[in-house]
Design an enzyme around this catalytic site. Sequence first.
Site, PDB file in Angstrom:
ATOM      1  N   ASP A 325      -5.587   6.611  -6.946  1.00 55.85           N
ATOM      2  CA  ASP A 325      -5.893   5.223  -7.300  1.00 55.85           C
ATOM      3  C   ASP A 325      -7.345   5.110  -7.750  1.00 55.85           C
ATOM      4  O   ASP A 325      -7.672   4.386  -8.695  1.00 55.85           O
ATOM      5  CB  ASP A 325      -5.693   4.291  -6.083  1.00 55.85           C
ATOM      6  CG  ASP A 325      -4.311   4.387  -5.450  1.00 55.85           C
ATOM      7  OD1 ASP A 325      -3.712   5.477  -5.494  1.00 55.85           O
ATOM      8  OD2 ASP A 325      -3.858   3.373  -4.893  1.00 55.85           O
ATOM      9  N   GLU A 455       7.112   7.841  -7.880  1.00 53.53           N
ATOM     10  CA  GLU A 455       7.528   8.538  -6.655  1.00 53.53           C
ATOM     11  C   GLU A 455       9.012   8.421  -6.352  1.00 53.53           C
ATOM     12  O   GLU A 455       9.477   8.917  -5.329  1.00 53.53           O
ATOM     13  CB  GLU A 455       6.724   8.020  -5.459  1.00 53.53           C
ATOM     14  CG  GLU A 455       5.254   8.337  -5.576  1.00 53.53           C
ATOM     15  CD  GLU A 455       4.437   7.820  -4.398  1.00 53.53           C
ATOM     16  OE1 GLU A 455       4.989   7.040  -3.597  1.00 53.53           O
ATOM     17  OE2 GLU A 455       3.263   8.199  -4.300  1.00 53.53           O
TER      18      GLU A 455
HETATM   19  C1  BGC Z   1       2.035   4.541  -5.017  1.00 55.74           C
HETATM   20  C2  BGC Z   1       1.017   5.611  -5.286  1.00 55.74           C
HETATM   21  C3  BGC Z   1      -0.321   5.150  -4.741  1.00 55.74           C
HETATM   22  C4  BGC Z   1      -0.224   4.753  -3.281  1.00 55.74           C
HETATM   23  C5  BGC Z   1      -1.506   4.178  -2.729  1.00 55.74           C
HETATM   24  C6  BGC Z   1       2.059   4.199  -3.550  1.00 55.74           C
HETATM   25  O1  BGC Z   1       2.948   3.147  -3.329  1.00 55.74           O
HETATM   26  O2  BGC Z   1       3.306   4.963  -5.422  1.00 55.74           O
HETATM   27  O3  BGC Z   1       0.911   5.845  -6.684  1.00 55.74           O
HETATM   28  O4  BGC Z   1      -1.269   6.150  -4.915  1.00 55.74           O
HETATM   29  O5  BGC Z   1       0.768   3.771  -3.145  1.00 55.74           O
HETATM   30  O6  BGC Z   1      -1.873   3.010  -3.390  1.00 55.74           O
END
Ligand code: BGC
Length: 732
Positions: A325, A455
């Site tokens: 992020d 994800e």
């Molecule tokens: C996202 C990730 C992110 C993480 C922390 C997750 O829900 O899929 O891309 O890095 O949250 O914000």
Amino acid sequence: MVSLNNLQLTDLDNHRIAYLETIFSIANGHFGIRASDPVAPSSTSGTLVNGFYESSPITYGERAVGYAENHQTIVNLPDLRKIKVSDSDGALFAKSELLTSNLDFQTGILSQSYKLTNPTGKNITLTFDSIVDQADQKAGALKYEFTAGTYNGQITIGKSLAFNATVTESDDPRKARQITSLDITTTVDSNDQKELLIETQNSKLAVAMRLKALDGTLLEQSFDLAKGPAVARYLVCVSDFANELTPPTADLKDVTFEQVIADSKNYWQTIWNSSQIEIDGDDRLTQAIRYNLFQLNQSAGRDGKTNISAKGLSGTGYEGHYFWDTEMYLMPYFTYSTPMIAKKLLDFRYNTLDIAKQQAKTLGVSEGALFPWRTINGEEASAYYPAGTAQYHIDGDIAYAANRYYEATNDRDWLVEKGYELILETARFWSHFGHFHEVDGKNRFEFYGVTGPNEYTVMVDNNYYTNRIAKHNLHLAVRLAKIVSEVDPNKLKELHVTDEELEKFENIADVIYLPYNQQHQVNAQDDSFFNKPIWPFKTTKKDQYPLLLHFHPLTIYRYQVAKQADTILAEFLFPQDVGKDQLQREYDYYESITTHDSSLSRSVFSMIAARLHDSKQAYDYFMTTAKMDLVDLQGNTEDGLHLSNLGGSWLALTAGFAGMTFEEGKLHLINNLPQQWKALKFRIRLQDNLFAIELTKNDIDVKLLEGTSANVMIDGKWREITRTHNDQKILN
Ligand code: BGC
């Protein structure tokens, strides 16, 4: 009338206590205080120190070689705001009602008022100011003023440093686990001062917290409200954290209440000088964006030893971990407004490079570095590698951000000292982790067993985003080698870089495979994505989102469904790659299968829609993203702010509606102003220049506030901007 430079209670619909604790939290990159109710017990209140964590072994049902060893969990420290107030009978004013709350973005002061009620129903009023120092980042100040209400007798106030009420465990993977392994010692205990030394048993860290009553007041003191309002002021100190061998102390000797306020005001003035932003035609939106930038600044570690947690210092969600992020959603804002902070965030990665090299070895790679998917101390903390370590695009993200910082600042010294090494070691990782694969007589370089940003699809082959950013990473290592050796002819040798290695990088980068789907004529998220059925959206009920909280991962992974932008995020980063028609096809396709269950999603869709001149979509996505926490869109703001989304909203405005890109150190802008707004104004720092940009329906006006002159590409035409006259000559 909406106030543009502060947020008030009346601006919010949700008044739940835990939610307000997050929204009105204050921080200075080192420590953050949740805006808790000062008298009522809370299980979510507390103080968070950036990077101060406890570790505990990860218990796996089935363990395999190289799995992450330890959880790292940010420690929720005593709530500095709590105060005990009792009446002349010793009964507590334990019931409270928040009457007003005002977070001032220009001064950093949080001013609130409460009605406090005792067991007999009599009340008094508390006006309460909290503030953290932005120069001496260890200090903070609190001012309580009590006035008589229906009760006007004697009150006794008592201030201490107490941990909050016990928290219940939750199954939500986005929440933090509870910590029970702290050693707490009272190191100062006098009438007007108290200090605690808090040590973690496993991570072996220590932090000291001190409270000091001012103006001759004691930590426990009585006042007679019949004689007028009672004022109690305190200084607080949260030390830097240290290891157990050198226990820190919380020193308040040189701090004054007035200085804390002055430091905060000065800091915010400097920040706004380079971050001013306004949407003419929507005051609420201007307020929301300023709030977002205010919170981004509060959250960023500024010492090179800490970073920005996914929730900032506003809550314990995601256990205080740093993710990609930072590089992809938060650093753009810092790079183009306060590059010093961007540099420090990259320094954090540099300072953990040795651990990343070790991790590459764990993954069977002899050379190079693999950065952790989620971490506080530089070690991998993801207990679920398919959606953690397998997201090795983190390496490319860091290299991308390092180059972005370098190009925005021309900071060659940093590039030579630290940046190039980050780019080199990540490039080395890619060159060893992928494989050549001969197809139709041609060699391609591929990456297997990979998870991209989405994800909801894990452990596939050739994720487009990952392959694309790896290609960029390898090209950067070659391109920047020339600059590095110009500045320091010995540096490449010192890093054991040879011509053969650079040639190898180039050869690999040139043939990295980028999957394409012929049927839909779009870049394919990965090799197998289009073989899968589309998620049954029609039969999925509204309350079954986010999918991750309602379906077994293996159910989700077997479908075409995206939690967040993935392939189109790559298109955003590399705008030259695809033409408008293909971009439109990709936007349409991927949008139809994206749930936006991640807060990182909508801003990207807004930016791509703006690039496609789809003003309605761009605007609609932006409006939800811009106010995400202020309207509690994801329903979990009480665990902390969605930092990436805050950064994403700035990106959507600048890179989306203003079409901002950079080529060879020059600013390019395209006017995509939505019809709902009269104007969009913002500032951008690029090398020695500070630009003030204003988009109106028919024009983009650019002024130079610092620097002498610059050429800017506006809607396809170069304009020369000079500071003295602010005149804009059309060049072609
Ligand atoms: C996202 C990730 C992110 C993480 C922390 C997750 O829900 O899929 O891309 O890095 O949250 O914000």
